[in-house]
Design a protein around this motif. Structure first.
Motif, mmCIF file in Angstrom:
data_model
loop_
_atom_site.group_PDB
_atom_site.id
_atom_site.type_symbol
_atom_site.label_atom_id
_atom_site.label_comp_id
_atom_site.label_asym_id
_atom_site.label_seq_id
_atom_site.Cartn_x
_atom_site.Cartn_y
_atom_site.Cartn_z
ATOM 1 N N THR A 1 7.138 -0.080 -2.212
ATOM 2 C CA THR A 1 5.857 0.976 -2.142
ATOM 3 C C THR A 1 4.479 0.263 -0.992
ATOM 4 O O THR A 1 4.676 -1.168 -0.421
ATOM 5 N N LEU A 2 3.972 1.353 -0.603
ATOM 6 C CA LEU A 2 3.056 0.897 -0.321
ATOM 7 C C LEU A 2 1.605 0.582 -1.079
ATOM 8 O O LEU A 2 1.263 -0.604 -0.259
ATOM 9 N N ASN A 3 0.917 1.771 -1.677
ATOM 10 C CA ASN A 3 -0.120 1.018 -2.492
ATOM 11 C C ASN A 3 0.103 2.117 -4.046
ATOM 12 O O ASN A 3 -0.569 3.069 -4.350
ATOM 13 N N ARG B 1 4.587 -4.909 10.499
ATOM 14 C CA ARG B 1 5.006 -3.294 10.690
ATOM 15 C C ARG B 1 5.764 -4.645 11.701
ATOM 16 O O ARG B 1 6.255 -3.949 12.374
ATOM 17 N N ASP C 1 6.296 3.144 10.157
ATOM 18 C CA ASP C 1 6.062 3.235 9.016
ATOM 19 C C ASP C 1 7.148 2.279 7.911
ATOM 20 O O ASP C 1 8.085 2.516 8.218
ATOM 21 N N VAL C 2 6.456 2.171 6.127
ATOM 22 C CA VAL C 2 7.157 1.753 5.733
ATOM 23 C C VAL C 2 8.466 2.808 5.300
ATOM 24 O O VAL C 2 9.886 2.020 5.234
ATOM 25 N N CYS D 1 4.313 -3.286 0.531
ATOM 26 C CA CYS D 1 3.742 -3.227 1.750
ATOM 27 C C CYS D 1 2.733 -2.700 2.399
ATOM 28 O O CYS D 1 1.977 -1.668 1.758
ATOM 29 N N ASN D 2 1.858 -3.688 3.071
ATOM 30 C CA ASN D 2 0.766 -3.106 3.899
ATOM 31 C C ASN D 2 0.355 -2.809 5.428
ATOM 32 O O ASN D 2 0.519 -4.164 5.592
ATOM 33 N N SER E 1 -1.495 -1.273 7.484
ATOM 34 C CA SER E 1 -3.320 -1.064 7.586
ATOM 35 C C SER E 1 -3.923 -2.295 8.804
ATOM 36 O O SER E 1 -4.685 -2.105 9.209
#
Length: 159
Positions: free
Chosen positions: A65-67, A105, A1-2, A84-85, A87
């Motif tokens: 950031t993710l979202n 990732r 993950d981030v 960052c995405n 998913s």
């Protein structure tokens, strides 16, 4: 993950980060303390200080950031942001490309993109992201969004 990618990046580059918590509960604070240890300053959500997230973003060199809608706002006012995405879902993308997005990732891609953002001259960043920034959040310090909308409403009512 981030978080693990960012933690590795901080260790490798001997850097510190700031995490602005979304909630005021201790679970989120404990999670970030466990993940990052002493490499981060954690700002817990404080209902008395509604602008703490904005102050943290304003003082940051790069926002990762993710979202986050707050990060989209900061992107609009010219802050360097890495979206960052991981998913695999394109619907979760912020619709930003180029120097501000990582969608895989992959530690090497994450590190290279973050290094590129950190090293990029601010003027070059503004030029390269202008179209996306204006599309995402057309920030104008001379015309706040509430005044802009008020003027549109008044103009429409006068018709």
């Amino acid at each position: 993950d981030v978080h693990s990618l960012l933690n590795s990046y901080l260790e490798k580059n001997n850097l510190r980060a700031c995490v602005a918590c979304k909630f005021s509960d201790s679970d989120e604070f404990d999670y970030f303390k466990t993940v990052f240890g002493d490499k981060v300053s954690i700002i817990q959500q404080n209902t008395n200080d509604i602008y703490s997230t904005y102050e943290a973003m304003d003082s940051s060199d790069v926002i990762v950031t993710l979202n986050s809608t707050a990060a989209v706002e900061a992107f609009g006012w010219g802050k360097k942001v890495l979206f960052c995405n991981f998913s695999g879902d394109e619907l979760a993308d912020i619709f930003v490309r180029g120097p501000c997005a990582v969608n895989k990732r992959d530690s090497t891609e994450f590190e290279n993109t973050l290094n590129s953002l950190r090293e990029m001259k601010y003027e070059d960043y503004l030029i390269r992201t202008e179209k996306d920034r204006h599309y995402m959040m057309n920030y104008n310090p001379d015309m706040p969004a509430n005044e802009y909308m008020r003027n549109i409403i008044i103009k429409t009512l006068k018709k």
